[in-house]
Design a protein around this motif. Structure first.
Motif, mmCIF file in Angstrom:
data_model
loop_
_atom_site.group_PDB
_atom_site.id
_atom_site.type_symbol
_atom_site.label_atom_id
_atom_site.label_comp_id
_atom_site.label_asym_id
_atom_site.label_seq_id
_atom_site.Cartn_x
_atom_site.Cartn_y
_atom_site.Cartn_z
ATOM 1 N N GLN A 89 0.824 -1.208 0.000
ATOM 2 C CA GLN A 89 0.000 0.000 0.000
ATOM 3 C C GLN A 89 0.858 1.259 0.000
ATOM 4 O O GLN A 89 0.575 2.232 -0.696
ATOM 5 C CB GLN A 89 -0.933 -0.013 1.207
ATOM 6 N N ARG A 109 -3.101 -0.915 -4.683
ATOM 7 C CA ARG A 109 -4.359 -1.153 -3.969
ATOM 8 C C ARG A 109 -4.680 -2.643 -3.974
ATOM 9 O O ARG A 109 -4.181 -3.395 -4.824
ATOM 10 C CB ARG A 109 -5.508 -0.366 -4.604
ATOM 11 N N ASP A 159 -5.720 -8.991 1.756
ATOM 12 C CA ASP A 159 -5.654 -8.667 3.177
ATOM 13 C C ASP A 159 -6.582 -9.538 4.008
ATOM 14 O O ASP A 159 -6.657 -9.381 5.226
ATOM 15 C CB ASP A 159 -5.984 -7.192 3.401
ATOM 16 N N ALA A 187 -2.940 -0.254 7.748
ATOM 17 C CA ALA A 187 -3.322 -1.438 6.981
ATOM 18 C C ALA A 187 -4.176 -2.380 7.824
ATOM 19 O O ALA A 187 -5.142 -2.974 7.327
ATOM 20 C CB ALA A 187 -2.070 -2.156 6.476
ATOM 21 N N THR A 189 -9.378 6.269 3.832
ATOM 22 C CA THR A 189 -8.500 5.100 3.824
ATOM 23 C C THR A 189 -9.091 3.964 3.001
ATOM 24 O O THR A 189 -8.389 3.332 2.194
ATOM 25 C CB THR A 189 -8.236 4.621 5.262
ATOM 26 N N GLU A 223 -8.788 4.683 -0.668
ATOM 27 C CA GLU A 223 -7.417 4.596 -1.156
ATOM 28 C C GLU A 223 -6.937 3.158 -1.257
ATOM 29 O O GLU A 223 -6.301 2.758 -2.230
ATOM 30 C CB GLU A 223 -6.491 5.386 -0.234
ATOM 31 N N VAL A 224 -7.263 2.353 -0.248
ATOM 32 C CA VAL A 224 -6.754 0.980 -0.199
ATOM 33 C C VAL A 224 -7.504 0.064 -1.156
ATOM 34 O O VAL A 224 -6.910 -0.807 -1.803
ATOM 35 C CB VAL A 224 -6.833 0.436 1.244
ATOM 36 N N TYR A 225 -8.832 0.248 -1.256
ATOM 37 C CA TYR A 225 -9.649 -0.689 -2.035
ATOM 38 C C TYR A 225 -10.215 -0.090 -3.321
ATOM 39 O O TYR A 225 -10.924 -0.783 -4.060
ATOM 40 C CB TYR A 225 -10.789 -1.222 -1.172
#
Length: 505
Positions: free
Chosen positions: A58, A63, A71, A135, A170, A173-175
């Motif tokens: 990340q 992503r 994850d 994370a 968050t 951005e991550v997914y």
């Protein structure tokens, strides 16, 4: 963590599930990162990089893959058992220490400066403590969004975010998706009554574990050691109270076998929490209890080839070392259990809980108290405890050391230092210190040669203890051959006492 790109790429080509959680594959051309077993077409070697943690991927701008959900794998077995500073820090981050105490609190617990710890984690895991904690929060949030009916604002705080805005940013951005979009991807495994909403602060979710997973054997061990008021068990399930950072709680675990090696299985867990901010800590402690991040294939390959243990491993593949949700509680229970039967120790502990535990309302029959805290036991006259006076004094001394912070029994402590401090206390010997290391600190390489159960098991396997107490039979293979999995060897020997060895191939 040193990752050989060629070895990693071969694991990706074979889609070997055993490597899920041990490293992550980032694809430059798509901007996503995957688990090694991702079913998508294998990318070209020149287009991939490998990362030791999801946070590292990340931080590099990738992503999470929406197909393989990298994850959602169990945690890395390497970091779960590592006694290094990085391994200790990772376990504390998973318990939510950064969320509650900040990076300064994490550094203080592992005995390093904030700057040096950040450098160390970045070198070992490709990300600093804040990125690793972020994370972890993102992973917890996704699981809660997709498997419960908690409102999204409740999910944000349950996952450890400081604000709903931080949560939304968050997750996007991550997914690469809004939280509401993730909610639309719920899996089909939605049993009646699953999810949140059964009551205030109730969360039901699935905890990922590596397979094979001997859930029935773990259930039998936990049920046999259950202390009235704090724990209870029934057919295929186990429940207990939890003393969490923001308030009391409880968890119920449904334990069944999942024996297909190399897969990821799930244990259904129902948490009842006084404060949803404790969700992450409660989940991590339940995972410790399950030994969820164990690599059972690696353990089985080594112990299964042993002439003494081989047939036991084949009879019960995936046997776990039962962890614990509270190191202080486990230490007190271990001292009480010195030189008495398990049933006798549970009876004494039940009286201790009734006299000095904190009453709680859990909504679960049989769960009525939190186990007495160390500070409470430190103030009790040892002469009044329902046990021999010498043991009562040992309990009082241990409780005082725990309450004062002289000894810390969390997963972030140095195991060698803890053992030395325990042995310095009156009434605590090697058996007690090592048992605490195995179950409270997660040490995978503990062996108890003086344990009466071990000696009985070896005798039943054809190695009678015709020797002075405290020594293994001369014809027994050296337990050093079982390293670094002697804790699992110990569990197999204890478990064999409940098996019909004549029927064991």
């Amino acid at each position: 963590m040193s990752l050989d790109p060629n070895v990693c790429y071969r694991a990706v080509q074979s889609r070997d599930r055993r490597f899920d959680g041990t490293f992550y594959t980032a694809v430059r051309t798509t901007g996503i990162y995957c688990r090694p077993s991702c079913p998508a077409r294998t990318p070209a070697f020149g287009n991939v990089t490998f990362h030791p943690s999801a946070a590292s991927a990340q931080a590099a701008g990738f992503r999470a893959c929406k197909r393989c959900l990298p994850d959602a794998t169990p945690g890395s077995p390497e970091w779960d058992v590592a006694g290094t500073v990085a391994g200790r820090a990772m376990r504390l981050i998973a318990d939510g220490v950064v969320d509650r105490e900040g990076v300064d609190g994490l550094a203080r617990r592992v005995g390093y400066t904030t700057r040096h710890l950040s450098r160390l984690l970045t070198a070992e895991l490709g990300a600093g403590p804040l990125a690793l904690a972020r994370a972890r929060r993102a992973q917890t949030a996704r699981v809660l969004i997709e498997t419960t009916t908690l409102g999204l604002a409740d999910v944000a705080f349950a996952a450890g975010f400081a604000s709903v805005r931080q949560f939304n940013d968050t997750v996007r951005e991550v997914y690469a998706a809004a939280p509401s979009d993730l909610r639309g991807r719920r899996g089909a495994d939605r049993r009646p009554g699953s999810g949140a909403g059964v009551g205030t602060g109730t969360v039901a979710m699935r905890l990922a574990v590596r397979t094979p997973f001997a859930g029935r054997a773990l259930h039998a061990f936990l049920a046999a050691h259950a202390v009235a008021g704090v724990e209870t068990a029934g057919e295929g399930w186990y429940a207990r109270t939890l003393d969490l950072p923001h308030g009391p709680g409880s968890v119920r675990l449904d334990l069944t076998d999942a024996l297909d090696a190399g897969e990821t299985a799930f244990v259904h867990a129902t948490f009842r929490l006084a404060d949803l901010r404790d969700t992450g800590a409660a989940v991590e402690r339940a995972r410790r209890l399950l030994d969820a991040d164990c690599d059972p294939v690696a353990v089985g390959e080594q112990l299964g080839a042993d002439p003494v243990l081989g047939r036991l491993v084949r009879r019960t593949p995936g046997l776990r070392v039962a962890g614990h949700v509270d190191g202080d509680e486990l230490a007190v229970r271990t001292v009480v259990g010195q030189q008495v039967s398990v049933a006798g120790a549970c009876t004494v502990l039940g009286r201790l809980v009734l006299a000095h535990g904190t009453p709680v309302e859990t909504g679960v029959d049989g769960l009525t108290h939190l186990f007495p805290r160390a500070a409470t036991l430190a103030g009790v006259d040892p002469e009044t405890l329902p046990m021999p006076r010498s043991r009562g004094r040992a309990i009082a001394g241990l409780a005082a050391a725990l309450a004062d912070g002289e000894i810390a029994l969390d997963r972030g402590t140095d195991r060698g230092d803890v053992r030395a401090r325990l042995l310095a206390l009156p009434g605590i010997g090697s058996w007690t210190a090592d048992y605490i290391a195995m179950r409270a600190l997660g040490d995978p390489d503990v062996f108890l040669p003086t344990d009466i159960g071990v000696r009985r098991a070896l005798a039943a396997l054809g190695h009678p203890p015709g020797h002075p107490p405290g020594r293994l039979p001369a014809d027994t293979p050296d337990p050093d051959a079982w390293r670094p999995w002697r804790s699992y060897a110990l569990m197999h020997l204890w478990h064999s006492l409940d098996l019909d060895l004549e029927e064991t191939p």
